[in-house]
Design an enzyme around this catalytic site. Structure first.
Site, short mmCIF file in Angstrom:
data_model
loop_
_atom_site.label_atom_id
_atom_site.label_comp_id
_atom_site.label_asym_id
_atom_site.label_seq_id
_atom_site.Cartn_x
_atom_site.Cartn_y
_atom_site.Cartn_z
N CYS A 1 71.36 80.80 -68.69
CA CYS A 1 70.45 80.20 -67.71
C CYS A 1 69.30 81.15 -67.42
CB CYS A 1 71.18 79.89 -66.40
SG CYS A 1 72.61 78.80 -66.56
N CYS B 1 68.58 73.97 -66.51
CA CYS B 1 67.36 74.76 -66.25
C CYS B 1 66.52 74.98 -67.49
CB CYS B 1 67.72 76.11 -65.61
SG CYS B 1 68.61 77.25 -66.71
N CYS C 1 67.95 79.19 -61.83
CA CYS C 1 68.65 77.95 -62.18
C CYS C 1 69.27 77.33 -60.92
CB CYS C 1 69.73 78.22 -63.22
SG CYS C 1 70.68 76.74 -63.70
N CYS D 1 71.34 76.35 -71.19
CA CYS D 1 71.75 75.45 -70.12
C CYS D 1 70.92 74.17 -70.18
CB CYS D 1 71.54 76.15 -68.77
SG CYS D 1 71.75 75.10 -67.32
#
Length: 358
Positions: A41, A75, A45, A72
């Site tokens: 991330c 994000c 995030c 991810c």
């Protein structure tokens, strides 16, 4: 309020990164992997923070991917999903532009491979307007170009995709900012009445059409302000003030002295559909309040649209009534202002004294 921290010098220690993760601070160039989920991330995030023992920090997404983590989906740390979304919206825009009639939202969504409501949110997040608003702006651009080239009004209206000529005449102010006939003459025939005043923030010039105030500008002197107005409206006839314009100037000067409540004036705003959305959102910010560019973009359904919002603020030509001075950086610092940073600082100080901080 979250803030963006620019990396400087050597890499920060992991404790500083961990604290930034917990506060969901955006930290460009820093990422974290979650070993229990196998994802990487970006700092900032919105997902629930993981346990500290499950976190590894990285300086690049590629580094994390090589270590076995996948980006991810929430994000989008490497921007791959954003690129896919942008491509889908570009394709939909091309379809709207090439179609003789506006495609339905369902057809556009199906072509992009998304559910109807999801695609509507996605289109608005990327383009800043809905497909319907995009099509309306496209028709207006085509109509304006055809009229400027000298086409007959009836032919230009039909070619731009409007259902009837009467509809354009009835709503000419919203479509073109003037009647089709005036647009065909390059704006000639539109009248802007002006009045000049000396405010606590320096010289100010107000311009007003029959529909409302189209310009409130600060400057160094009356001559330069009038020249700037003529540059914005080169084909319009600019005349001396009448009673409504003199009243508008008086209200502007009084508001600068004591900024309480909104500067409530009839407005004739000239801009794109997206710019007008931003300007209307600005008018909802009360005196004494501020908002950062990213937060304002999120309110408009564009979580990554801070730069687009900043450009719309810069395009505002109606100072005070559209209060772009109330938009600041994430850390509260003052950013650019069309009429100068000193005026922005002075306006916020006056409003803070009158209405209190947000």
């Amino acid at each position: 309020m979250s803030q963006t921290i620019e990396p400087r010098g050597p890499a920060p220690d992991e404790e500083a990164l961990w604290q930034a993760l917990l506060r969901r601070e955006e930290w460009p160039g820093r990422f974290y992997g979650v070993t229990s989920q196998g994802v990487v991330c970006r700092l900032g995030c919105p997902a629930r923070p993981p346990l500290r023992r499950n976190v590894r920090f990285f300086g690049a997404v590629a580094e994390a991917v090589l270590a076995g983590f996948r980006p991810c989906l929430r994000c989008d740390p490497d921007g791959s999903r954003a690129a896919v979304h942008a491509a889908a919206v570009r394709a939909a825009c091309a379809e709207i532009e090439s179609a003789e009639e506006m495609p339905s939202l369902a057809a556009l969504a199906a072509g992009a491979g998304y559910a109807r409501h999801h695609f509507l949110r996605l289109f608005r997040a990327v383009a800043g307007v809905t497909p319907h608003e995009y099509a309306a702006a496209l028709r207006a651009r085509r109509l304006g170009a055809a009229l400027a080239s000298g086409e007959r009004v009836a032919d230009a209206v039909a070619g731009a995709g409007f259902g009837s000529e009467s509809r354009v005449y009835e709503d000419g102010g919203k479509v073109l900012g003037m009647t089709p006939g005036a647009a065909r003459r390059g704006g000639a025939g539109e009248v802007i009445r002006t009045a000049f005043g000396e405010s606590a923030l320096g010289p100010v010039l107000v311009g007003m059409t029959a529909r409302g105030v189209c310009s409130i500008e600060f400057g160094t002197d009356e001559a330069s302000l009038r020249a700037a107005l003529a540059g914005r409206f080169p084909a319009a006839r600019i005349e001396a003030a009448d009673a409504p314009v003199r009243e508008a100037v008086a209200r502007v000067l009084a508001w600068v002295e004591e900024p309480r409540g909104a500067l409530d004036l009839p407005l004739d705003l000239r801009g794109t559909a997206f710019q007008k959305r931003v300007w209307e959102a600005l008018r909802a910010i009360p005196p004494g309040g501020t908002v950062d560019y990213a937060a304002l973009a999120s309110r408009l359904g564009m979580p990554r649209g801070a730069r687009a919002v900043a450009r719309a603020c810069a395009g505002n030509g109606v100072a005070l009534a559209v209060p772009c001075h109330r938009v600041v950086g994430r850390d509260g610092s003052l950013r650019g202002y069309r009429w100068g940073m000193e005026r922005k600082r002075a306006l916020l100080a006056r409003e803070g004294a009158a209405g209190g901080a947000d």
